[in-house]
Design a protein around this motif. Structure first.
Motif, PDB file in Angstrom:
ATOM      1  N   ASP A 111       0.818  -1.217   0.000  1.00 31.06           N
ATOM      2  CA  ASP A 111       0.000   0.000   0.000  1.00 31.06           C
ATOM      3  C   ASP A 111       0.856   1.273   0.000  1.00 31.06           C
ATOM      4  OD1 ASP A 111       0.818   0.104   2.601  1.00 31.06           O
ATOM      5  OD2 ASP A 111      -1.174  -0.114   3.489  1.00 31.06           O
ATOM      6  N   ALA A 249      -5.158  -8.487   7.218  1.00 30.90           N
ATOM      7  CA  ALA A 249      -6.582  -8.839   7.192  1.00 30.90           C
ATOM      8  C   ALA A 249      -7.372  -7.873   6.314  1.00 30.90           C
ATOM      9  CB  ALA A 249      -7.140  -8.848   8.609  1.00 30.90           C
ATOM     10  N   ARG A 268     -10.052  -7.524  17.534  1.00 25.98           N
ATOM     11  CA  ARG A 268      -9.691  -7.072  18.886  1.00 25.98           C
ATOM     12  C   ARG A 268      -9.578  -5.549  18.901  1.00 25.98           C
ATOM     13  NH1 ARG A 268      -4.583  -9.607  22.018  1.00 25.98           N
ATOM     14  NH2 ARG A 268      -3.399  -8.272  20.593  1.00 25.98           N
ATOM     15  N   VAL A 404     -10.142 -13.103  21.115  1.00 27.87           N
ATOM     16  CA  VAL A 404     -10.935 -14.336  21.138  1.00 27.87           C
ATOM     17  C   VAL A 404     -10.689 -15.034  22.472  1.00 27.87           C
ATOM     18  CG1 VAL A 404     -11.089 -16.627  20.063  1.00 27.87           C
ATOM     19  CG2 VAL A 404     -10.899 -14.571  18.625  1.00 27.87           C
ATOM     20  N   PHE A 546       2.756  -3.583  18.015  1.00 29.14           N
ATOM     21  CA  PHE A 546       4.188  -3.868  17.932  1.00 29.14           C
ATOM     22  C   PHE A 546       4.995  -2.583  17.820  1.00 29.14           C
ATOM     23  CE2 PHE A 546       3.179  -4.478  13.299  1.00 29.14           C
ATOM     24  CZ  PHE A 546       4.085  -3.574  12.750  1.00 29.14           C
TER      25      PHE A 546
END
Ligand code: NDP
Length: 596
Positions: A111, A249, A268, A404, A546
């Protein structure tokens, strides 16, 4: 530059409180330890035929480069340009390309604009087909670079370095590999890449899942059908879950949404997704560029994304529009702190507004809105991610910052609800700030047999993130005390140039071994601290990621394991000024063999 007057005036205090609450929800005591390694069968390279063997190589060489991604390839290319062709490249994968070899998931692309991201376009004459190149095109270009600069004859593929030990008697590194090779080399270049080691979330019960599961960097097209460029027919009628909503994702979701019967996206922390605006390359424009255009564009882009505000914004896309405000600087007054925070909130408000505009269901829209500062995580740009959530077969399972809860043999569990799936895709990212030797997969042993893990037990010691005391002739290209930038290939090109020049200079001056003096390393550390102060203030308010080592407590080690957080151009300035002085300063060199 953006005109931020489109939104209602924001209450700074309310917004700060909202960000703080979102951050607090996500801080976990296990920090960086919340992840686990890929299962062995998941980590296998799906892109090579099993059963490859070759004879071990026993050889003396001038340079061993660990890693065949852009960092390793560009180092090799620069060495070749300096007339040094006596080198080997050891690479775990079956070909060149690094991250672009492994990441073949559907929709994978870069990107960052291809005209600034793809190195050496002027030298190769390659014209990217689109403004934002697909991963397949970048992988293809990596192979093209390797052919153009004759790198294949130097490559040892499907090979891991298992040991590297400095031989004080002979002033060489002895390198052993998983294929039994024994290489003796004067210089060892560690170019292992920052997104090299894939990780899984350490969710309770993860090993009990009985359906199909893989990590995005090991995409199994045998299971899904299709290819990076063809639809995944086998997913028709399948229930698919994706864990993660980061940059990967964001690219995968729309592709899977197209074919799967049901897609559950387990979130999340919402990602920030700006406008992509993909375009085919205008060949006439591309061919009309004057010599030197790519360097000018690369430098201009880096200026634009680090707040330097060039006179003309040549790339002028989401990155330069959103990231230009230098919110990481250290404010000198409360008023300045307010102004910086306000600019950041307003930039992120445009991202949140886009969610409102695109998503039909207001409840889903609210859950997809990111409430974190724009430098806290990596911003993404995509035109199809958000609209996918308007499809009836796509379900957002928001975990309210908790992740999760559990995975059973049938699928993930959130809030007591089990989501049975046939396929579970882990878009859970890579280790970035864990110990270097852990990510490399071996632990170099330097002077007196002291391992890197031992020497750096209380944090890293380097000069510019490149040379390390106790590890003569070892050259690093990594984030540890090195640079960092939006256009990562800009940084890698400059780092490779630096590494190749050090090796060339050693050859010219008969330097047999080189390593920094500890005082020079401490001086570099104080530069890192000085530059990092504004960033440290900024990151202390961030949601874990991170970028801030998951908000783990800053201990003695972390205070040394820093990255240069200023502009790549400033970092490169340090490298250039140092290597332009005829006798490298701050280093210990040996010019006569021991015993002479
Ligand atoms: P990330 O680390 O960015 O994302 C991992 C995702 O997994 C996050 O959304 C994370 O949530 C989520 N996650 C982790 N644990 C759990 C859990 N227990 N339950 C639910 N969700 C969980 O990895 P990516 O692979 O997306 O991206 C890594 C990097 O790769 C990027 O930062 C970028 O540098 C690079 N990249 C670049 C691209 C490009 O176009 N140039 C494209 C794709 C990747 P949380 O946010 O809460 O931690």
């Amino acid at each position: 530059m953006p005109d931020n007057d489109t939104t209602e005036p924001l209450s700074l205090d309310e917004m700060r409180e909202r960000y703080r609450a979102e951050q607090q929800k996500r801080i976990r005591p296990d920090g960086l330890n919340q992840w686990r390694d890929l299962f062995d069968d998941m980590d296998r390279d799906p892109f090579v035929e099993p059963g490859f063997t070759r004879e071990p190589l026993i050889e003396e060489t001038t340079v061993v480069i660990v890693g065949g991604g852009f960092a390793g390839m560009l180092t090799a290319i620069d060495l070749t340009k300096h007339g040094i062709t006596d080198f080997k490249i050891v690479e775990k994968a079956g070909d060149f390309g690094g991250t672009w070899y492994w990441n073949r998931y559907p929709g994978c692309m870069c990107d960052v604009e291809s005209y600034v991201y793809l190195p050496l376009l002027e030298e190769t004459g390659f014209m990217p087909t689109e403004r934002y190149a697909s991963a397949s095109e970048i992988f293809g270009y990596s192979k093209e670079l390797a052919r153009t600069f004759d790198l294949y004859s130097h490559a040892l593929f499907q090979t891991d370095v298992v040991d590297a030990t400095w031989d004080e008697e002979r002033l060489v590194w002895k390198v052993a590999t998983s294929r039994g090779d024994q290489l003796s080399t004067r210089f060892l270049v560690l170019a292992g890449g920052i997104l090299h080691k894939a990780k899984l979330p350490g969710i309770q019960g993860i090993e009990s899942f009985e359906g199909k599961a893989f990590h995005t960097s090991r995409w199994d097209y045998d299971y899904t059908g299709g290819s990076p460029t063809e639809p995944m027919e086998n997913l028709k009628g399948k229930r698919v879950g994706i864990i993660g909503t980061g940059a990967t994702a964001v690219q995968v979701v729309p592709q899977v949404a197209r074919v799967a019967e049901e897609l559950y996206v387990f979130q999340r922390t919402p990602g920030a997704v700006g406008v992509r605006n993909q375009q085919a390359t205008d060949a006439a424009w591309f061919q009309s560029q004057k010599p030197g255009w790519q360097k000018e564009r690369i430098v201009n882009f880096t200026h634009a994304v680090t707040g330097a505000q060039p006179e003309k914004d040549l790339v002028n896309d989401g990155w330069t529009e959103l990231m230009w405000i230098d919110t990481q600087k250290m404010p000198e007054s409360d008023e300045e702190a307010d102004a910086l925070d306000r600019a950041d909130f307003e930039a992120m408000e445009t991202i949140r507004q886009r969610v409102t505009d695109v998503i039909d269901d207001p409840e889903t829209a609210e859950k997809l809105k990111p409430y974190w500062g724009k430098h806290c995580k990596r911003i993404c740009f995509h035109d199809d991610y958000l609209p996918a959530f308007n499809q009836p077969n796509v379900h957002l399972v928001d975990t309210n910052g908790m992740g999760v809860d559990e995975i059973t043999k049938n699928g993930p569990v959130v809030d007591g609800i089990e989501y049975p799936v046939d396929l579970l895709i882990y878009a859970s990212g890579f280790e970035v700030t864990t110990d270097l030797h852990q990510r490399l997969g071996f632990n170099p042993k330097g002077r007196d047999g002291i391992a890197l893990s031992e020497r750096w037990a209380e944090g890293a010691h380097t000069m510019h993130g490149v040379l390390a005391s106790g590890f003569p002739n070892m050259l690093l290209i990594s984030l540890v005390q090195g640079g960092f930038g939006t256009n990562f290939s800009h940084l890698l090109s400059e780092s490779a140039k630096h590494v190749a020049r050090i090796i060339e200079k050693c050859n010219e001056d008969g330097i047999l071994s080189i390593e920094p003096e500890e005082a020079a390393e401490e001086e570099w550390l104080s530069v890192l601290h000085g530059v990092g102060m504004g960033g440290a203030r900024y990151f202390s308010h961030c949601t874990p990621s991170f970028y801030n080592s998951e908000q783990q407590r800053i201990d003695k080690r972390a205070a040394r394991n820093l990255t240069y957080t200023g502009s790549v151009l400033d970092y490169v300035g340090y490298l250039e000024r140092w290597r332009d002085v005829p006798d490298f300063s701050g280093v210990k060199t040996v010019t006569t063999p021991p015993g002479d």
